[in-house]
Design a protein around this motif. Sequence first.
Motif, PDB file in Angstrom:
ATOM      1  N   GLU A   7       0.859  -1.194   0.000  1.00  0.00           N
ATOM      2  CA  GLU A   7       0.000   0.000   0.000  1.00  0.00           C
ATOM      3  C   GLU A   7       0.885   1.231   0.000  1.00  0.00           C
ATOM      4  O   GLU A   7       1.747   1.382   0.860  1.00  0.00           O
ATOM      5  CB  GLU A   7      -0.897  -0.036   1.254  1.00  0.00           C
ATOM      6  CG  GLU A   7      -1.732   1.200   1.479  1.00  0.00           C
ATOM      7  CD  GLU A   7      -2.633   1.528   0.300  1.00  0.00           C
ATOM      8  OE1 GLU A   7      -2.310   2.501  -0.426  1.00  0.00           O
ATOM      9  OE2 GLU A   7      -3.635   0.816   0.089  1.00  0.00           O
ATOM     10  N   ASP A   8       0.689   2.115  -0.992  1.00  0.00           N
ATOM     11  CA  ASP A   8       1.543   3.303  -1.079  1.00  0.00           C
ATOM     12  C   ASP A   8       0.974   4.483  -0.301  1.00  0.00           C
ATOM     13  O   ASP A   8       1.658   5.493  -0.129  1.00  0.00           O
ATOM     14  CB  ASP A   8       1.779   3.691  -2.547  1.00  0.00           C
ATOM     15  CG  ASP A   8       0.483   4.032  -3.267  1.00  0.00           C
ATOM     16  OD1 ASP A   8      -0.487   3.264  -3.091  1.00  0.00           O
ATOM     17  OD2 ASP A   8       0.433   5.047  -3.982  1.00  0.00           O
ATOM     18  N   ASP A  51      -2.744  -3.395  -2.831  1.00  0.00           N
ATOM     19  CA  ASP A  51      -3.374  -2.228  -3.439  1.00  0.00           C
ATOM     20  C   ASP A  51      -3.148  -2.296  -4.957  1.00  0.00           C
ATOM     21  O   ASP A  51      -2.069  -2.694  -5.408  1.00  0.00           O
ATOM     22  CB  ASP A  51      -2.746  -0.956  -2.851  1.00  0.00           C
ATOM     23  CG  ASP A  51      -3.407   0.302  -3.380  1.00  0.00           C
ATOM     24  OD1 ASP A  51      -4.622   0.258  -3.666  1.00  0.00           O
ATOM     25  OD2 ASP A  51      -2.706   1.327  -3.506  1.00  0.00           O
ATOM     26  N   GLY A  53      -3.683   0.410  -7.215  1.00  0.00           N
ATOM     27  CA  GLY A  53      -3.083   1.649  -7.705  1.00  0.00           C
ATOM     28  C   GLY A  53      -1.759   1.929  -7.025  1.00  0.00           C
ATOM     29  O   GLY A  53      -1.712   2.506  -5.943  1.00  0.00           O
ATOM     30  N   LYS A 101     -12.063   0.745  -1.418  1.00  0.00           N
ATOM     31  CA  LYS A 101     -11.810   1.833  -0.470  1.00  0.00           C
ATOM     32  C   LYS A 101     -12.929   2.859  -0.580  1.00  0.00           C
ATOM     33  O   LYS A 101     -13.379   3.126  -1.694  1.00  0.00           O
ATOM     34  CB  LYS A 101     -10.480   2.514  -0.793  1.00  0.00           C
ATOM     35  CG  LYS A 101      -9.279   1.606  -0.667  1.00  0.00           C
ATOM     36  CD  LYS A 101      -8.039   2.408  -1.077  1.00  0.00           C
ATOM     37  CE  LYS A 101      -6.844   1.495  -1.186  1.00  0.00           C
ATOM     38  NZ  LYS A 101      -5.624   2.205  -1.605  1.00  0.00           N
TER      39      LYS A 101
END
Length: 225
Positions: A7-8, A51, A53, A101
């Motif tokens: 997750e960024d 994630d 993206g 999300k």
Amino acid sequence: MRILLVEDDKILAEALSRALVQSAYAVDVVETGEDADNALAMEIHDLAILDIGLPGLSGLDVLRRLRARKSHVPVLILTALDALGDRVRGLDLGADDYMSKPFELPELEARVRALLRRGSANPTPFLHHGRLSLDTVGRRVFYDKTPIELSARELAVLELLMMREGRVVSKEHMVNHLYGWGDEVGANAIEVYVYRIRKKLEPLGCEIRTVRGMGYLMERGDAAG
Ligand code: CA
């Protein structure tokens, strides 16, 4: 159980990681697709939360590479609310489940537990060994109906042994599945936990065997008292 969290979004990663660690999982966090790909290639994780993206290599690319390596590690993808296309592509590429999300933490945790159960071929949250039972959700151990006091780490070690009843579990496997990269692991940490568990379980007739040079074993079909 060891989870790779990809997750960024640092704030989300931090919140997720904290919740999962509180639920007694070992968690490794990476922020890029490349790091995720490298981490998954080590084959030490029991589950990945991915994630879609991401900067650089996308979550879908990571997933495609993972499945191309014939890895069956369960993958839960995280997608944007309106990204129907990502969800469909993710599932088609071999994701096991998804969350859009924003989501509620308890739901994510329930899905994580469900996926880990699926991976262990155990359809209920309870592991059994003779008269011993381990509630993998409530994180408690019982002998018949009597609760047994174990620390979180002791319980996690026992969980690995009970999950693989009848098979030898190596110390290396235990370290890989109980600790994340940031954790300090003493050379004899596992021995200490096994020693403590034995002190509590042996009076009840539950045995953890040492298989010299290989690891530890709980025999299948042990009457366990
Ligand atoms: Ca993102």
